[in-house]
Write a protein that holds these residues in place. Structure first.
Motif, PDB file in Angstrom:
ATOM      1  N   GLY A 305      10.704 -15.413  96.220  1.00 51.22           N
ATOM      2  CA  GLY A 305       9.777 -16.250  95.474  1.00 51.22           C
ATOM      3  C   GLY A 305       9.470 -16.253  94.362  1.00 51.22           C
ATOM      4  O   GLY A 305       8.813 -16.459  94.110  1.00 51.22           O
ATOM      5  N   ASN A 306      10.191 -15.906  93.659  1.00 51.79           N
ATOM      6  CA  ASN A 306       9.821 -16.018  92.142  1.00 51.79           C
ATOM      7  C   ASN A 306       9.728 -17.657  91.520  1.00 51.79           C
ATOM      8  O   ASN A 306       9.482 -18.276  89.903  1.00 51.79           O
ATOM      9  N   VAL A 307      10.801 -18.772  91.897  1.00 49.60           N
ATOM     10  CA  VAL A 307      10.159 -20.345  92.090  1.00 49.60           C
ATOM     11  C   VAL A 307       9.682 -20.091  92.994  1.00 49.60           C
ATOM     12  O   VAL A 307       9.385 -22.081  92.558  1.00 49.60           O
ATOM     13  N   GLY A 308       8.808 -20.467  93.852  1.00 47.79           N
ATOM     14  CA  GLY A 308       7.767 -20.883  95.054  1.00 47.79           C
ATOM     15  C   GLY A 308       8.542 -22.277  95.786  1.00 47.79           C
ATOM     16  O   GLY A 308      10.036 -21.873  95.699  1.00 47.79           O
ATOM     17  N   SER A 309       7.769 -22.415  96.508  1.00 40.83           N
ATOM     18  CA  SER A 309       8.278 -23.899  97.439  1.00 40.83           C
ATOM     19  C   SER A 309       7.115 -25.073  97.147  1.00 40.83           C
ATOM     20  O   SER A 309       6.509 -25.010  95.793  1.00 40.83           O
ATOM     21  N   ASP A 310       8.129 -26.307  97.451  1.00 36.06           N
ATOM     22  CA  ASP A 310       7.668 -27.675  96.776  1.00 36.06           C
ATOM     23  C   ASP A 310       6.544 -27.770  97.296  1.00 36.06           C
ATOM     24  O   ASP A 310       5.440 -28.241  96.747  1.00 36.06           O
ATOM     25  N   ASP A 311       5.865 -27.089  98.131  1.00 34.07           N
ATOM     26  CA  ASP A 311       4.500 -27.280  98.906  1.00 34.07           C
ATOM     27  C   ASP A 311       3.177 -26.638  98.105  1.00 34.07           C
ATOM     28  O   ASP A 311       2.233 -26.751  97.395  1.00 34.07           O
ATOM     29  N   ILE A 312       3.989 -24.877  97.561  1.00 36.53           N
ATOM     30  CA  ILE A 312       3.210 -24.261  96.484  1.00 36.53           C
ATOM     31  C   ILE A 312       2.861 -24.912  95.249  1.00 36.53           C
ATOM     32  O   ILE A 312       1.307 -25.000  94.852  1.00 36.53           O
ATOM     33  N   LEU A 313       4.215 -25.730  94.503  1.00 39.58           N
ATOM     34  CA  LEU A 313       3.872 -26.154  93.097  1.00 39.58           C
ATOM     35  C   LEU A 313       3.005 -27.702  93.595  1.00 39.58           C
ATOM     36  O   LEU A 313       2.267 -27.918  92.946  1.00 39.58           O
ATOM     37  N   LYS A 314       3.251 -28.381  94.520  1.00 42.31           N
ATOM     38  CA  LYS A 314       2.262 -29.566  94.104  1.00 42.31           C
ATOM     39  C   LYS A 314       0.884 -28.971  95.158  1.00 42.31           C
ATOM     40  O   LYS A 314       0.233 -30.179  93.957  1.00 42.31           O
ATOM     41  N   GLU A 315       0.439 -27.874  95.399  1.00 38.46           N
ATOM     42  CA  GLU A 315      -0.861 -27.899  96.125  1.00 38.46           C
ATOM     43  C   GLU A 315      -1.633 -26.682  94.516  1.00 38.46           C
ATOM     44  O   GLU A 315      -2.802 -26.793  94.197  1.00 38.46           O
ATOM     45  N   LYS A 316      -0.928 -27.068  93.735  1.00 39.99           N
ATOM     46  CA  LYS A 316      -0.688 -26.086  92.620  1.00 39.99           C
ATOM     47  C   LYS A 316      -1.734 -24.590  92.605  1.00 39.99           C
ATOM     48  O   LYS A 316      -2.423 -23.777  92.011  1.00 39.99           O
ATOM     49  N   LYS A 317      -0.852 -23.964  93.497  1.00 41.15           N
ATOM     50  CA  LYS A 317      -1.305 -22.191  94.283  1.00 41.15           C
ATOM     51  C   LYS A 317      -0.226 -21.594  94.284  1.00 41.15           C
ATOM     52  O   LYS A 317      -0.421 -20.365  94.797  1.00 41.15           O
ATOM     53  N   ALA A 318       0.518 -21.632  92.932  1.00 37.74           N
ATOM     54  CA  ALA A 318       1.060 -20.552  92.982  1.00 37.74           C
ATOM     55  C   ALA A 318       0.551 -19.412  92.112  1.00 37.74           C
ATOM     56  O   ALA A 318      -1.094 -19.664  91.703  1.00 37.74           O
ATOM     57  N   ASN A 319       0.975 -18.358  92.483  1.00 41.90           N
ATOM     58  CA  ASN A 319       0.332 -16.648  92.248  1.00 41.90           C
ATOM     59  C   ASN A 319       0.399 -16.088  91.162  1.00 41.90           C
ATOM     60  O   ASN A 319       1.909 -16.025  90.327  1.00 41.90           O
ATOM     61  N   PRO A 320      -0.202 -16.248  89.641  1.00 45.99           N
ATOM     62  CA  PRO A 320       0.208 -15.828  88.952  1.00 45.99           C
ATOM     63  C   PRO A 320       0.275 -14.418  88.204  1.00 45.99           C
ATOM     64  O   PRO A 320       0.135 -14.047  86.888  1.00 45.99           O
ATOM     65  N   VAL A 321      -0.167 -13.810  89.280  1.00 42.78           N
ATOM     66  CA  VAL A 321      -0.744 -12.043  89.233  1.00 42.78           C
ATOM     67  C   VAL A 321       0.173 -11.493  88.501  1.00 42.78           C
ATOM     68  O   VAL A 321       0.861 -10.766  87.552  1.00 42.78           O
ATOM     69  N   ALA A 322       1.561 -11.500  89.178  1.00 44.39           N
ATOM     70  CA  ALA A 322       2.374 -10.495  88.560  1.00 44.39           C
ATOM     71  C   ALA A 322       3.481 -11.419  87.648  1.00 44.39           C
ATOM     72  O   ALA A 322       3.872 -10.535  86.270  1.00 44.39           O
ATOM     73  N   LEU A 323       3.209 -12.128  86.636  1.00 42.28           N
ATOM     74  CA  LEU A 323       3.690 -12.401  85.661  1.00 42.28           C
ATOM     75  C   LEU A 323       2.600 -11.917  85.060  1.00 42.28           C
ATOM     76  O   LEU A 323       2.848 -11.518  84.179  1.00 42.28           O
ATOM     77  N   LEU A 324       1.548 -11.964  85.033  1.00 40.35           N
ATOM     78  CA  LEU A 324       0.469 -11.766  83.664  1.00 40.35           C
ATOM     79  C   LEU A 324       0.355 -10.001  83.570  1.00 40.35           C
ATOM     80  O   LEU A 324       0.103  -9.760  83.098  1.00 40.35           O
ATOM     81  N   LEU A 325       0.722  -9.498  85.029  1.00 42.30           N
ATOM     82  CA  LEU A 325       0.811  -8.295  84.936  1.00 42.30           C
ATOM     83  C   LEU A 325       2.679  -7.705  84.020  1.00 42.30           C
ATOM     84  O   LEU A 325       2.271  -6.933  83.440  1.00 42.30           O
ATOM     85  N   SER A 326       3.497  -9.061  84.225  1.00 42.80           N
ATOM     86  CA  SER A 326       4.173  -8.591  83.328  1.00 42.80           C
ATOM     87  C   SER A 326       3.854  -8.757  82.184  1.00 42.80           C
ATOM     88  O   SER A 326       4.741  -8.233  80.893  1.00 42.80           O
ATOM     89  N   SER A 327       3.542  -9.572  81.931  1.00 43.77           N
ATOM     90  CA  SER A 327       2.758 -10.166  80.067  1.00 43.77           C
ATOM     91  C   SER A 327       2.199  -8.788  79.592  1.00 43.77           C
ATOM     92  O   SER A 327       2.690  -8.060  78.536  1.00 43.77           O
ATOM     93  N   ARG A 357      -7.708 -15.719  96.049  1.00 44.93           N
ATOM     94  CA  ARG A 357      -6.699 -15.126  95.946  1.00 44.93           C
ATOM     95  C   ARG A 357      -5.944 -16.516  96.367  1.00 44.93           C
ATOM     96  O   ARG A 357      -6.462 -16.953  97.380  1.00 44.93           O
ATOM     97  N   THR A 358      -4.527 -16.638  96.076  1.00 50.22           N
ATOM     98  CA  THR A 358      -3.691 -17.486  96.556  1.00 50.22           C
ATOM     99  C   THR A 358      -3.195 -17.756  97.654  1.00 50.22           C
ATOM    100  O   THR A 358      -3.374 -16.033  98.863  1.00 50.22           O
ATOM    101  N   PRO A 359      -3.031 -18.221  98.416  1.00 48.79           N
ATOM    102  CA  PRO A 359      -2.354 -18.237 100.229  1.00 48.79           C
ATOM    103  C   PRO A 359      -1.285 -17.206 100.548  1.00 48.79           C
ATOM    104  O   PRO A 359      -1.772 -16.154 101.117  1.00 48.79           O
ATOM    105  N   ASP A 360      -0.464 -16.667  99.313  1.00 47.49           N
ATOM    106  CA  ASP A 360       0.381 -15.954  99.521  1.00 47.49           C
ATOM    107  C   ASP A 360      -0.505 -14.641  99.629  1.00 47.49           C
ATOM    108  O   ASP A 360      -0.157 -13.039 100.313  1.00 47.49           O
ATOM    109  N   LEU A 361      -2.275 -14.271  99.024  1.00 46.93           N
ATOM    110  CA  LEU A 361      -2.733 -12.699  99.308  1.00 46.93           C
ATOM    111  C   LEU A 361      -3.913 -13.078 100.643  1.00 46.93           C
ATOM    112  O   LEU A 361      -4.841 -12.636 100.578  1.00 46.93           O
TER     113      LEU A 361
END
Length: 379
Positions: A305-327, A357-361
């Motif tokens: 899921g690290n590139v997400g789906s078209d729906d998530i991208l269109k709605e701008k509801k990607a979860n940023p938490v993983a990359l924030l913790l990676s940063s 929380r984003t939809p995946d959570l």
């Protein structure tokens, strides 16, 4: 149970030619907080701003890397980004991108899509091989306030990143018959085993478990096990276990809390890390990094899921938490532990409160709403 932070992975951490480094800077610090779950061991730095190569990547990559840029700016972190456009359908990583990472020695990246079939080489694999990013580290742990089936999960999956089934050595022998080679070497196996045990030692981890299929692949996985056993003998204070990969998967979904540090060959580590991430809370909240002697690339820990789906991208509801913790891991790697603490604390507070929380959570928030909530808690 929460653990102390993980070590910075520089050349001095594991000297493959002369054994373990005895530099006292790498010893555990008594003042480290026991509440942190991930990231590298802080060491004093000179505070000079650092340039970081940034690869937004495909799909939701620009959205979540943009979230990191916003948070870094809000907290006045001493980093600035050198952005390069790389996409998964490219034939190879542009040379100027590799030069940038070699110069800066640090990179933050979004997901790069890997086409299925068609003979197209994975750019993720190219990046790891070109920079010799031999160790993948994914920390899968429960986050307070995020409901999961299992509690007390805190697993670190350390995966050999440069060989095994991912060597990319395939050819068609005759029409309809394809041969794919799995390469296991003593050098790479001992190197990743040393990394795993040194990680466990520096972070007060009690057990290292080697994952294998040596009952069937007796020579290849047998060599991996021999290397792990050799290294384990030098760490009598750390318990060493071995588990066959199919039994490992069953144990993960039934009693994941029994695992501590897991060291694996390439393919098994990818499967185990994604499974453990799903058990602990989802791939959208698990950080990770790929590190070598000279360079490090930080990205979402689990590849699913690290590139997400078209729906998530269109709605701008990607979860940023993983990359924030990676940063945050990246900030400690760069010797900015106080900034990493602030970032982690803000992220965990937002997750614990559950309002954004984003939809995946299980929520309905946009990426920007989550970012704004995190920025509000930066102190």
């Amino acid at each position: 149970m929460a653990r102390k932070s993980a070590p910075t992975l520089l050349k001095r951490l594991i000297d493959t030619s002369s054994g373990l480094n005895s530099n006292p800077n790498f010893l555990p610090k008594p003042w480290l907080s026991h509440s942190r779950s991930v990231t590298y061991m802080p060491r004093p730095g000179d505070g000079a701003p650092r340039k970081v190569t940034l690869i937004p990547g495909d799909g939701i990559g620009p959205l979540v890397t943009g979230a990191v840029e916003q948070v870094m700016e809000a907290m006045h972190a001493p980093v600035y980004f050198e952005k390069h456009e790389v996409y998964g359908n490219m034939k190879k990583i542009p040379e100027e991108v590799l030069d940038s990472i070699r110069k800066n020695k640090i990179c933050l990246k979004g997901g790069l899509a890997t086409p299925v079939g068609g003979g197209v080489s994975s750019l993720n694999m190219q990046l790891r091989k070109e920079l010799d990013l031999y160790a993948s580290l994914v920390n899968c742990f429960n986050l307070k306030g995020l409901p999961t089936r299992h509690q007390n999960v805190d697993i670190v999956v350390i995966r050999e990143n440069t060989e095994g089934e991912y060597s990319g050595l395939e050819h068609e022998v005759v029409p309809g018959v394809v041969e794919s080679l799995k390469v296991i070497t003593k050098f790479c196996s001992e190197r990743i085993a040393k990394y795993a045990f040194e990680y466990a030692y520096l972070n007060n981890r009690k057990t290292v478990t080697a994952v294998h299929k040596a009952n069937i692949m007796k020579l290849a996985d047998g060599l991996f096990l021999e290397s792990c056993r050799k290294v384990a003998s030098k760490y009598p204070g750390i318990k060493y276990n071995e588990v066959i990969v199919d039994n490992c998967c069953m144990q993960l979904v039934s009693r994941p809390e029994q695992f501590d540090v897991m060291v694996t060959p390439n393919l098994y580590g990818n499967l185990v890390a994604n499974t453990a991430a799903g058990i602990a809370g989802g791939t959208g909240v698990m950080p990770g990094g790929n590190v070598g002697a000279d360079n490090a690339v930080f990205e979402q820990g689990a590849s699913a899921g690290n590139v997400g789906s078209d729906d998530i991208l269109k709605e701008k509801k990607a979860n940023p938490v993983a990359l924030l913790l990676s940063s945050a891991m990246m900030l400690r790697h760069l010797q900015f532990p106080s900034f990493a603490d602030r970032l982690e604390t803000a992220v965990k507070r937002v997750i614990a409160e559950g309002e954004y929380r984003t939809p995946d959570l299980g929520g309905d928030s946009t990426t920007q709403e989550v970012v704004d909530a995190i920025k509000a808690y930066l102190d």
